[in-house]
Scaffold this active site. Structure first.
Site, PDB file in Angstrom:
ATOM      1  N   LYS A   1     -21.467  45.199  11.783  1.00 22.05           N
ATOM      2  CA  LYS A   1     -21.696  44.951  13.031  1.00 22.05           C
ATOM      3  C   LYS A   1     -21.950  46.523  13.935  1.00 22.05           C
ATOM      4  O   LYS A   1     -21.409  47.331  13.664  1.00 22.05           O
ATOM      5  CB  LYS A   1     -20.521  44.326  13.726  1.00 22.05           C
TER       6      LYS A   1
ATOM      7  N   GLU B   1     -19.547  33.381  16.482  1.00 22.28           N
ATOM      8  CA  GLU B   1     -18.555  34.472  16.285  1.00 22.28           C
ATOM      9  C   GLU B   1     -17.563  33.762  17.361  1.00 22.28           C
ATOM     10  O   GLU B   1     -17.773  33.895  18.578  1.00 22.28           O
ATOM     11  CB  GLU B   1     -18.961  35.747  16.647  1.00 22.28           C
TER      12      GLU B   1
ATOM     13  N   THR C   1     -13.329  40.132  17.132  1.00 19.73           N
ATOM     14  CA  THR C   1     -12.153  40.694  17.831  1.00 19.73           C
ATOM     15  C   THR C   1     -11.043  40.790  16.931  1.00 19.73           C
ATOM     16  O   THR C   1      -9.965  40.837  17.420  1.00 19.73           O
ATOM     17  CB  THR C   1     -12.268  40.355  19.287  1.00 19.73           C
TER      18      THR C   1
ATOM     19  N   ARG D   1      -9.914  36.826  21.699  1.00 19.27           N
ATOM     20  CA  ARG D   1      -9.659  37.626  22.917  1.00 19.27           C
ATOM     21  C   ARG D   1      -9.074  36.478  23.994  1.00 19.27           C
ATOM     22  O   ARG D   1      -8.708  37.119  25.171  1.00 19.27           O
ATOM     23  CB  ARG D   1     -10.835  38.256  23.644  1.00 19.27           C
TER      24      ARG D   1
HETATM   25  C1  3PG Z   1     -18.939  41.453  21.349  1.00 18.68           C
HETATM   26  O1  3PG Z   1     -17.721  41.471  21.167  1.00 18.68           O
HETATM   27  O2  3PG Z   1     -19.750  41.285  20.589  1.00 18.68           O
HETATM   28  C2  3PG Z   1     -19.572  41.574  22.796  1.00 18.68           C
HETATM   29  O3  3PG Z   1     -18.572  41.351  23.721  1.00 18.68           O
HETATM   30  C3  3PG Z   1     -20.702  40.865  22.947  1.00 18.68           C
HETATM   31  O4  3PG Z   1     -21.332  41.549  23.550  1.00 18.68           O
HETATM   32  P1  3PG Z   1     -22.278  41.062  24.981  1.00 18.68           P
HETATM   33  O5  3PG Z   1     -21.227  40.259  25.823  1.00 18.68           O
HETATM   34  O6  3PG Z   1     -22.698  42.341  25.731  1.00 18.68           O
HETATM   35  O7  3PG Z   1     -23.191  39.933  24.561  1.00 18.68           O
END
Ligand code: 3PG
Length: 224
Positions: free
Chosen positions: A144, A56, A84, A60
Protein backbone atom coordinates in the site's frame (compact mmCIF):
# COMPACT_ATOMS: atom_id res chain seq x y z
CA UNK A 1 19.90 -13.66 13.08
CA UNK A 2 18.14 -14.96 10.03
CA UNK A 3 19.92 -14.27 6.77
CA UNK A 4 18.19 -12.31 4.02
CA UNK A 5 18.19 -15.41 1.88
CA UNK A 6 16.27 -17.40 4.49
CA UNK A 7 13.80 -14.58 4.90
CA UNK A 8 13.23 -14.48 1.16
CA UNK A 9 12.61 -18.21 1.07
CA UNK A 10 10.09 -18.02 3.92
CA UNK A 11 7.65 -16.02 1.85
CA UNK A 12 6.05 -18.25 -0.74
CA UNK A 13 5.56 -16.54 -4.06
CA UNK A 14 1.91 -17.58 -3.83
CA UNK A 15 1.42 -14.62 -1.49
CA UNK A 16 2.01 -12.31 -4.39
CA UNK A 17 -0.34 -14.39 -6.48
CA UNK A 18 -2.98 -14.31 -3.75
CA UNK A 19 -2.73 -10.55 -3.40
CA UNK A 20 -2.85 -10.14 -7.17
CA UNK A 21 -5.98 -12.23 -7.44
CA UNK A 22 -7.66 -10.05 -4.82
CA UNK A 23 -6.44 -6.74 -6.19
CA UNK A 24 -7.24 -7.63 -9.78
CA UNK A 25 -10.89 -7.95 -8.79
CA UNK A 26 -10.75 -4.38 -7.57
CA UNK A 27 -9.48 -1.31 -9.26
CA UNK A 28 -10.94 0.51 -6.27
CA UNK A 29 -10.88 -0.62 -2.63
CA UNK A 30 -13.19 1.36 -0.33
CA UNK A 31 -11.62 2.06 3.07
CA UNK A 32 -14.21 1.82 5.85
CA UNK A 33 -14.17 2.99 9.46
CA UNK A 34 -17.43 1.64 10.84
CA UNK A 35 -18.73 3.69 13.75
CA UNK A 36 -22.09 1.96 14.38
CA UNK A 37 -22.30 -1.79 14.27
CA UNK A 38 -25.76 -1.68 12.71
CA UNK A 39 -24.29 0.10 9.65
CA UNK A 40 -21.75 -2.65 8.96
CA UNK A 41 -23.74 -5.06 6.81
CA UNK A 42 -25.93 -2.57 4.89
CA UNK A 43 -22.90 -0.40 4.11
CA UNK A 44 -20.75 -3.30 2.93
CA UNK A 45 -23.69 -4.73 0.98
CA UNK A 46 -24.28 -1.42 -0.82
CA UNK A 47 -20.63 -1.27 -1.91
CA UNK A 48 -20.63 -4.93 -2.90
CA UNK A 49 -23.85 -4.63 -4.89
CA UNK A 50 -22.45 -1.53 -6.58
CA UNK A 51 -19.64 -3.74 -7.89
CA UNK A 52 -16.86 -3.10 -5.37
CA UNK A 53 -16.24 -6.54 -3.99
CA UNK A 54 -12.96 -5.93 -2.15
CA UNK A 55 -13.22 -3.85 1.03
CA UNK A 56 -10.70 -2.63 3.57
CA UNK A 57 -12.26 -2.40 7.02
CA UNK A 58 -10.05 -0.52 9.44
CA UNK A 59 -9.52 -1.37 13.09
CA UNK A 60 -10.01 2.29 13.95
CA UNK A 61 -13.33 1.91 15.66
CA UNK A 62 -14.52 -0.05 18.65
CA UNK A 63 -16.93 -2.24 16.74
CA UNK A 64 -14.54 -3.01 13.87
CA UNK A 65 -13.88 -6.69 14.68
CA UNK A 66 -17.55 -7.47 15.22
CA UNK A 67 -18.36 -5.56 12.02
CA UNK A 68 -15.89 -7.70 10.06
CA UNK A 69 -17.39 -10.89 11.52
CA UNK A 70 -20.89 -9.86 10.47
CA UNK A 71 -19.82 -8.71 6.99
CA UNK A 72 -17.95 -11.95 6.39
CA UNK A 73 -21.05 -13.90 7.29
CA UNK A 74 -23.43 -11.75 5.23
CA UNK A 75 -21.17 -11.42 2.16
CA UNK A 76 -19.13 -14.60 1.95
CA UNK A 77 -17.91 -13.77 -1.57
CA UNK A 78 -16.56 -10.33 -0.71
CA UNK A 79 -12.80 -10.08 -0.13
CA UNK A 80 -12.21 -8.48 3.23
CA UNK A 81 -8.99 -6.71 4.07
CA UNK A 82 -8.52 -5.79 7.69
CA UNK A 83 -6.85 -2.39 7.77
CA UNK A 84 -4.98 -0.14 10.20
CA UNK A 85 -3.20 -3.20 11.60
CA UNK A 86 -0.41 -1.76 13.73
CA UNK A 87 0.89 -4.78 15.67
CA UNK A 88 1.23 -8.56 15.34
CA UNK A 89 -1.47 -8.88 18.04
CA UNK A 90 -3.92 -7.04 15.79
CA UNK A 91 -2.73 -9.14 12.85
CA UNK A 92 -3.75 -12.24 14.82
CA UNK A 93 -7.16 -10.70 15.54
CA UNK A 94 -7.55 -10.12 11.82
CA UNK A 95 -6.74 -13.79 11.15
CA UNK A 96 -9.32 -14.83 13.76
CA UNK A 97 -12.15 -12.85 12.19
CA UNK A 98 -11.46 -14.34 8.78
CA UNK A 99 -9.52 -11.60 6.99
CA UNK A 100 -8.65 -12.38 3.37
CA UNK A 101 -5.74 -9.98 3.65
CA UNK A 102 -4.23 -7.55 6.12
CA UNK A 103 -3.39 -3.93 5.36
CA UNK A 104 -1.00 -1.81 7.42
CA UNK A 105 -0.61 1.97 7.22
CA UNK A 106 3.15 1.72 7.78
CA UNK A 107 5.55 -1.05 8.67
CA UNK A 108 7.60 -2.30 11.56
CA UNK A 109 10.11 -5.13 11.58
CA UNK A 110 7.69 -7.01 13.85
CA UNK A 111 4.88 -6.76 11.29
CA UNK A 112 7.10 -7.68 8.37
CA UNK A 113 8.31 -10.74 10.28
CA UNK A 114 4.85 -11.77 11.44
CA UNK A 115 3.39 -11.38 7.95
CA UNK A 116 5.91 -13.84 6.53
CA UNK A 117 4.61 -16.60 8.81
CA UNK A 118 0.89 -15.81 8.66
CA UNK A 119 -1.52 -17.72 6.44
CA UNK A 120 -3.15 -14.37 5.63
CA UNK A 121 -1.20 -12.19 3.17
CA UNK A 122 -0.24 -8.67 4.10
CA UNK A 123 -0.26 -5.51 2.04
CA UNK A 124 2.29 -3.45 3.94
CA UNK A 125 2.04 0.34 3.91
CA UNK A 126 5.11 2.21 2.70
CA UNK A 127 5.79 5.83 1.90
CA UNK A 128 9.53 5.79 1.13
CA UNK A 129 12.05 3.82 -0.90
CA UNK A 130 13.76 2.71 2.32
CA UNK A 131 10.57 1.15 3.70
CA UNK A 132 10.02 -0.47 0.34
CA UNK A 133 13.55 -1.87 0.35
CA UNK A 134 13.06 -3.35 3.82
CA UNK A 135 9.84 -5.03 2.71
CA UNK A 136 11.50 -6.26 -0.45
CA UNK A 137 14.20 -7.98 1.64
CA UNK A 138 11.49 -9.89 3.49
CA UNK A 139 9.99 -10.99 0.21
CA UNK A 140 7.08 -8.57 -0.09
CA UNK A 141 6.26 -7.46 -3.62
CA UNK A 142 2.89 -5.74 -3.23
CA UNK A 143 2.46 -2.62 -1.08
CA UNK A 144 0.00 0.00 0.00
CA UNK A 145 1.42 3.46 -0.78
CA UNK A 146 0.22 5.60 2.11
CA UNK A 147 -0.44 8.46 2.53
CA UNK A 148 -0.25 8.69 -1.26
CA UNK A 149 -0.97 12.33 -2.00
CA UNK A 150 0.95 13.63 1.01
CA UNK A 151 3.98 11.46 0.17
CA UNK A 152 4.53 12.63 -3.37
CA UNK A 153 1.63 10.95 -5.18
CA UNK A 154 2.12 10.04 -8.80
CA UNK A 155 5.62 11.52 -8.98
CA UNK A 156 6.77 9.35 -6.08
CA UNK A 157 5.30 6.21 -7.65
CA UNK A 158 7.06 6.94 -10.93
CA UNK A 159 10.29 7.39 -8.99
CA UNK A 160 9.82 4.08 -7.13
CA UNK A 161 9.65 2.36 -10.52
CA UNK A 162 13.26 3.37 -11.19
CA UNK A 163 15.07 1.28 -8.56
CA UNK A 164 12.32 -1.31 -7.96
CA UNK A 165 10.27 -1.67 -11.15
CA UNK A 166 8.67 -4.98 -10.10
CA UNK A 167 6.94 -3.57 -7.01
CA UNK A 168 3.20 -2.97 -7.33
CA UNK A 169 1.13 -0.56 -5.26
CA UNK A 170 -2.31 0.24 -3.99
CA UNK A 171 -2.02 4.00 -3.37
CA UNK A 172 -4.36 5.31 -0.68
CA UNK A 173 -4.74 8.64 1.05
CA UNK A 174 -6.10 11.68 -0.74
CA UNK A 175 -7.44 9.69 -3.69
CA UNK A 176 -10.91 10.35 -5.08
CA UNK A 177 -13.02 10.12 -8.19
CA UNK A 178 -11.01 12.93 -9.83
CA UNK A 179 -7.47 11.59 -9.51
CA UNK A 180 -8.00 7.80 -9.28
CA UNK A 181 -7.70 7.42 -13.04
CA UNK A 182 -4.28 9.11 -13.16
CA UNK A 183 -2.98 6.70 -10.52
CA UNK A 184 -4.50 3.68 -12.24
CA UNK A 185 -2.77 4.63 -15.47
CA UNK A 186 0.63 3.94 -13.88
CA UNK A 187 2.20 0.61 -14.66
CA UNK A 188 3.11 -0.05 -11.02
CA UNK A 189 -0.39 0.66 -9.67
CA UNK A 190 -2.70 -2.34 -9.37
CA UNK A 191 -5.63 -0.62 -7.63
CA UNK A 192 -6.38 2.42 -5.49
CA UNK A 193 -8.01 2.74 -2.08
CA UNK A 194 -9.93 5.46 -0.34
CA UNK A 195 -12.68 6.59 1.92
CA UNK A 196 -14.41 8.73 -0.68
CA UNK A 197 -16.95 5.98 -1.40
CA UNK A 198 -18.34 6.12 2.12
CA UNK A 199 -18.96 9.82 2.88
CA UNK A 200 -19.89 10.34 6.53
CA UNK A 201 -23.02 12.30 5.61
CA UNK A 202 -24.43 9.40 3.56
CA UNK A 203 -23.50 6.80 6.19
CA UNK A 204 -25.05 8.89 8.98
CA UNK A 205 -28.20 9.25 6.87
CA UNK A 206 -28.15 5.49 6.16
CA UNK A 207 -28.47 6.37 2.48
CA UNK A 208 -27.35 3.00 1.19
CA UNK A 209 -28.85 3.66 -2.27
CA UNK A 210 -26.58 6.68 -2.71
CA UNK A 211 -23.57 4.66 -1.60
CA UNK A 212 -24.51 1.87 -4.00
CA UNK A 213 -24.62 4.47 -6.80
CA UNK A 214 -21.21 5.89 -5.84
CA UNK A 215 -19.79 2.40 -5.85
CA UNK A 216 -21.38 1.63 -9.22
CA UNK A 217 -20.00 4.82 -10.71
CA UNK A 218 -16.49 3.91 -9.54
CA UNK A 219 -16.81 0.27 -10.58
CA UNK A 220 -17.96 1.22 -14.09
CA UNK A 221 -15.53 4.05 -14.59
CA UNK A 222 -12.44 2.20 -13.43
CA UNK A 223 -13.28 -1.27 -14.65
CA UNK A 224 -10.21 -3.25 -15.78
C1 3PG B 1 -6.46 4.87 4.79
O1 3PG B 1 -6.20 4.48 5.90
O2 3PG B 1 -6.23 4.18 3.80
C2 3PG B 1 -6.95 6.27 4.63
O3 3PG B 1 -7.52 6.79 5.76
C3 3PG B 1 -7.80 6.51 3.46
O4 3PG B 1 -7.42 7.73 3.01
P1 3PG B 1 -8.49 8.77 2.49
O5 3PG B 1 -9.44 9.00 3.63
O6 3PG B 1 -7.71 10.01 2.15
O7 3PG B 1 -9.17 8.18 1.31
Amino acid sequence: MTSDKTIDKQLPSTRTTELDSICLKAEVIPVLAIQRIEDAVPLARALYEGGLTVLEITLRTECALEAIRRINEALPHASIGVGTVLTPAQYRQAEEVGADFVVTPGTTEALYRYGVTSPVPMLPGVATVSELMTGWQYGYRRFKFFPAEASGGIKALKSFAGPIPEARFCPTGGIGINNAEDYLALKNVMCVGGSWLTPKSLVDAEDWDAIRSLAREAAERFHH
